[in-house]
Design a protein around this motif. Structure first.
Motif, PDB file in Angstrom:
ATOM      1  N   GLN A   1      38.796  20.931 -23.692  1.00 36.83           N
ATOM      2  CA  GLN A   1      38.595  19.853 -22.721  1.00 36.83           C
ATOM      3  C   GLN A   1      39.734  18.848 -22.763  1.00 36.83           C
ATOM      4  OE1 GLN A   1      34.641  18.372 -23.457  1.00 36.83           O
ATOM      5  NE2 GLN A   1      33.664  20.205 -22.613  1.00 36.83           N
TER       6      GLN A   1
ATOM      7  N   MET B   1      32.327  16.205 -26.946  1.00 34.60           N
ATOM      8  CA  MET B   1      31.410  17.195 -26.381  1.00 34.60           C
ATOM      9  C   MET B   1      30.022  17.028 -27.005  1.00 34.60           C
ATOM     10  SD  MET B   1      30.750  19.761 -24.461  1.00 34.60           S
ATOM     11  CE  MET B   1      29.353  20.890 -24.356  1.00 34.60           C
TER      12      MET B   1
ATOM     13  N   GLN C   1      28.835  28.005 -22.403  1.00 32.23           N
ATOM     14  CA  GLN C   1      28.964  26.822 -21.547  1.00 32.23           C
ATOM     15  C   GLN C   1      28.354  27.104 -20.166  1.00 32.23           C
ATOM     16  OE1 GLN C   1      32.092  23.819 -22.314  1.00 32.23           O
ATOM     17  NE2 GLN C   1      30.034  23.878 -23.161  1.00 32.23           N
TER      18      GLN C   1
ATOM     19  N   THR D   1      28.353  24.447 -16.174  1.00 32.11           N
ATOM     20  CA  THR D   1      29.428  24.213 -15.222  1.00 32.11           C
ATOM     21  C   THR D   1      29.476  22.734 -14.842  1.00 32.11           C
ATOM     22  OG1 THR D   1      28.901  26.405 -14.373  1.00 32.11           O
ATOM     23  CG2 THR D   1      30.596  25.201 -13.210  1.00 32.11           C
ATOM     24  N   ASN D   2      29.581  21.908 -15.852  1.00 33.96           N
ATOM     25  CA  ASN D   2      29.723  20.464 -15.712  1.00 33.96           C
ATOM     26  C   ASN D   2      31.163  20.116 -15.362  1.00 33.96           C
ATOM     27  OD1 ASN D   2      27.785  18.545 -15.930  1.00 33.96           O
ATOM     28  ND2 ASN D   2      27.698  18.578 -18.147  1.00 33.96           N
TER      29      ASN D   2
ATOM     30  N   MET E   1      34.481  17.912 -15.659  1.00 34.70           N
ATOM     31  CA  MET E   1      35.081  17.044 -16.664  1.00 34.70           C
ATOM     32  C   MET E   1      35.400  15.683 -16.056  1.00 34.70           C
ATOM     33  SD  MET E   1      35.014  18.617 -19.464  1.00 34.70           S
ATOM     34  CE  MET E   1      35.816  17.236 -20.289  1.00 34.70           C
ATOM     35  N   ASN E   2      35.106  14.641 -16.816  1.00 36.12           N
ATOM     36  CA  ASN E   2      35.460  13.274 -16.441  1.00 36.12           C
ATOM     37  C   ASN E   2      36.387  12.705 -17.502  1.00 36.12           C
ATOM     38  OD1 ASN E   2      32.356  11.971 -14.928  1.00 36.12           O
ATOM     39  ND2 ASN E   2      33.682  13.650 -14.328  1.00 36.12           N
TER      40      ASN E   2
ATOM     41  N   ASN F   1      32.180  15.632 -20.482  1.00 34.65           N
ATOM     42  CA  ASN F   1      31.564  16.202 -19.281  1.00 34.65           C
ATOM     43  C   ASN F   1      30.793  15.127 -18.525  1.00 34.65           C
ATOM     44  OD1 ASN F   1      28.789  16.109 -20.305  1.00 34.65           O
ATOM     45  ND2 ASN F   1      29.334  17.859 -21.584  1.00 34.65           N
ATOM     46  N   GLU F   2      30.493  15.399 -17.280  1.00 38.91           N
ATOM     47  CA  GLU F   2      29.877  14.394 -16.423  1.00 38.91           C
ATOM     48  C   GLU F   2      28.482  13.986 -16.890  1.00 38.91           C
ATOM     49  OE1 GLU F   2      29.059  15.860 -12.416  1.00 38.91           O
ATOM     50  OE2 GLU F   2      29.073  17.904 -13.185  1.00 38.91           O
TER      51      GLU F   2
ATOM     52  N   SER G   1      35.880  22.113 -14.213  1.00 39.02           N
ATOM     53  CA  SER G   1      34.599  22.280 -14.889  1.00 39.02           C
ATOM     54  C   SER G   1      34.831  22.562 -16.373  1.00 39.02           C
ATOM     55  CB  SER G   1      33.806  23.423 -14.266  1.00 39.02           C
ATOM     56  OG  SER G   1      34.341  24.681 -14.652  1.00 39.02           O
ATOM     57  N   ASP G   2      33.816  22.258 -17.181  1.00 36.08           N
ATOM     58  CA  ASP G   2      33.945  22.536 -18.614  1.00 36.08           C
ATOM     59  C   ASP G   2      34.119  24.025 -18.878  1.00 36.08           C
ATOM     60  OD1 ASP G   2      31.347  23.252 -17.924  1.00 36.08           O
ATOM     61  OD2 ASP G   2      30.368  21.860 -19.296  1.00 36.08           O
TER      62      ASP G   2
END
Length: 602
Positions: free
Chosen positions: A421, A438, A469, A472-473, A475-476, A547-548, A571-572
């Motif tokens: 990430q 994470m 994983q 499917t978050n 990434m922020n 992640n979001e 996405s992660d």
């Protein structure tokens, strides 16, 4: 207990999947606890009802890989043995074998049957798992927090059937029929109507025997799922809800009641055959379910629980002082529980004395037994549809990389994911991240060296990466001051996470000491927190990737909601697979990290 961000993005991001898919055309439990086992049995006043149960299946149709697919068994000499277990083919076979010789048998579950699922189920919005549950004879289940991963409308579709509103039907000429068993949502109500989202209870009937089932999920579901998925819903107190509907059932003449609760406990031992009623110091069970069990009305005769992925068959007194069984069958279909309920035909109630509760025991879903042919056929059919997506190699590893099964605050796979990430978001034009964090509940499995199919040992397929994983978050990357970052680290072990810490997995360069001999926020040794060797500066601003779900304050981390200047990255899952591809090859496979970034003092 895992994080539960939206998965609705999964198939949307796997656009290749939609195109390819469209083209591809008890042994019995303990002795009955009857107060009268002589005359009553001879005259037929009582009858033994077999209650089979499981929980937290999470779409694991195929046997889980690595440590996620084993249970711990205490041997007669006190040693512990790891036993391979789980998989729908073996779970179905185990349940069918257990039912033989039991004319009164009902099968129930305690939520999280779907969600955070491996690709074989998750790619198809968990329709394969619902189909499998129908085939293996599930009679009823409570709803879990993961049933809300894709929102209330999708949960309703899983219950009632119909093709997916965006992805349609997956097989020509076949329409998804929905669950042939009721999902019970007694404590989940619609804000506008005040009524439960789905049925609050159901009554199982067989040859004059009637048993009511009330289903609830944990009241804290809003804290661990994406807010968008539960908009317009309210989650009520578990005890109050169960007691309310136990009265309703009682007025209907249903005196025998079982509560299905997606909330659980933590036994003193991780072995499935541990006797949690043993009186030794430190023995027994702790966690949220203990208080729930103590306050649920005596009208309820047994509690089937879940959420913590633990195995136990305990006795906790009800408010009247009578013993009552509280059970959980670990997760992923590795165990099932067999409980004997002695039903009194005259009183229509379960016989429970002040000395003994109904008998219950957990049993291993071992992989040495024959496979259920219909489950093999189901898995083969869906695997054929998923193969073009699932079988693509994305990396290579030199040995197992422990994630879900690490049983430590920091896991090797958690390090790999956080590093992935950071790498995906550290460039100036891609977020400028300096570190990544994470949530541990989002790491859903291990990466196993042994091949799961024909790909070869050490090869990581897209399907295996998806199993690790599955959310499917997105990434922020956000701005956090050093003080805010320290607060977030302290929230791992304080507030809602004090009783059961959630230790964030950290990217390379971030180090600190976790002192478990202390309590609350003091467990984070402040002056030990460093980034690339430099002490954390409370006044300095850092770019932090996550992640979001975490960025929205999920899993009890409200400090992250104060992040500024948000950048949305890939996405992660995309970050994870890209990292595996970039950092491994057949000649130079990825080696498991040492997991030495967090120094733990016990």
């Amino acid at each position: 207990m895992p994080a539960t961000p939206q998965r609705r993005r999964t198939v949307r991001r796997l656009t290749i999947g939609a195109a390819v898919l469209a083209a591809a055309g008890l042994a019995a439990g303990a002795l009955p606890a009857g107060a009268d086992t002589g005359h009553a049995a001879r005259t037929g006043r009582t009858v033994d009802v077999q209650l089979l149960s499981f929980n937290d299946f999470h779409g694991n149709l195929e046997p889980p890989q690595g440590s996620s697919g084993t249970v711990e068994e205490v041997q007669p000499d006190g040693s512990k043995k790891s036993v391979p277990a789980g998989g729908a083919e073996y779970l179905a076979q185990s349940l069918r074998t257990a039912r033989k010789g039991h004319p009164y048998s009902v099968t129930a579950a305690a939520g999280d049957l779907v969600g955070a699922s491996p690709l074989l189920s998750g790619l198809f919005h968990d329709e394969p798992t619902v189909e499998a549950m129908n085939k293996l004879g599930l009679d009823v289940t409570s709803v879990g927090n993961h049933e809300f991963d894709e929102g209330r409308k999708e949960l309703t579709r899983l219950q009632k059937g119909g093709c997916h509103p965006k992805d349609g039907c997956y097989e020509d000429g076949k329409k998804f029929r929905g669950a042939g068993f009721p999902y019970l949502t007694a404590n989940v109500t619609d804000d506008k109507t005040g009524k439960p989202l789905l049925k609050p209870y159901t009554v199982w009937k067989h040859k004059g025997v009637k048993i009511g089932f009330i289903g609830v999920t944990l009241e804290g579901t809003p804290d661990i799922v994406n807010a968008e998925g539960i908009k317009g819903l309210k989650f009520h107190d578990e005890v109050e809800t169960i007691n309310k509907y136990a009265k309703v059932l009682n007025r209907q003449g249903v005196k025998s009641v079982v509560a299905l609760i997606h909330e659980g406990g933590l036994p003193a031992s991780t072995s499935y055959n541990y006797n949690c009623d043993s009186p030794g110091p430190g023995d027994g069970i702790s966690g949220p379910i203990t208080e729930i069990a103590k306050h649920v009305t005596p009208r309820v005769d047994a509690l089937i629980t879940g959420h913590t992925h633990q195995a136990y068959a305990c006795t906790i007194p009800d408010p009247s002082g009578k013993p009552r069984t509280v059970t959980s069958a670990a997760s992923y279909g590795k165990l099932y529980t067999d409980t004997t309920l002695t039903y009194d035909r005259r009183t229509h109630d379960i016989v429970r004395t002040a000395v003994k509760a109904p008998g219950a025991a957990n049993h291993v879903v071992d992989r040495t037994q024959p496979k259920a042919a219909d489950m093999t056929s189901l898995i083969t059919r869906w695997n054929k549809l998923a193969a073009p997506v699932a079988g693509r190699p994305v990396g290579h590893i030199s040995a197992d990389i422990a994630g879900r099964g690490a049983n430590a605050p920091e896991s090797p796979l958690g390090d790999v994911i956080s590093d992935a990430q950071l790498e995906a978001t550290k460039a100036d034009g891609k977020g400028g991240a300096q570190l990544a964090l994470m949530n541990p509940g989002g790491v859903r499995s291990d990466l196993a060296f042994k091949a799961s199919g024909s790909e070869g040992d050490g090869v990581v397929t897209y399907g295996e990466a998806f199993t690790v994983q599955p959310f499917t978050n997105m990434m922020n990357v956000v701005d956090l001051t050093g003080a805010q970052l320290l607060t977030a680290l302290q929230q791992q072990v304080s507030g809602p996470n004090a009783a059961s810490p959630k230790i964030l997995q950290v990217s390379q360069g971030l180090t600190y000491t976790l002192d478990m001999t202390k309590s609350g926020a003091d467990r984070i040794v402040k002056d030990s927190v460093k980034l690339n060797g430099a002490a954390l500066d409370p006044a300095k601003t850092y770019r932090v990737a996550m992640n979001e779900f975490l960025a929205g304050g999920g899993d009890g981390f409200p400090a992250f909601k104060d992040g500024k200047n948000k950048y949305v990255g890939p996405s992660d899952l995309d970050a994870f697979t890209a990292y595996l591809t970039a950092h491994s090859s057949a000649d130079k496979p990825l080696t498991p990290p040492k997991a030495d970034r967090i120094t733990v003092v016990k």
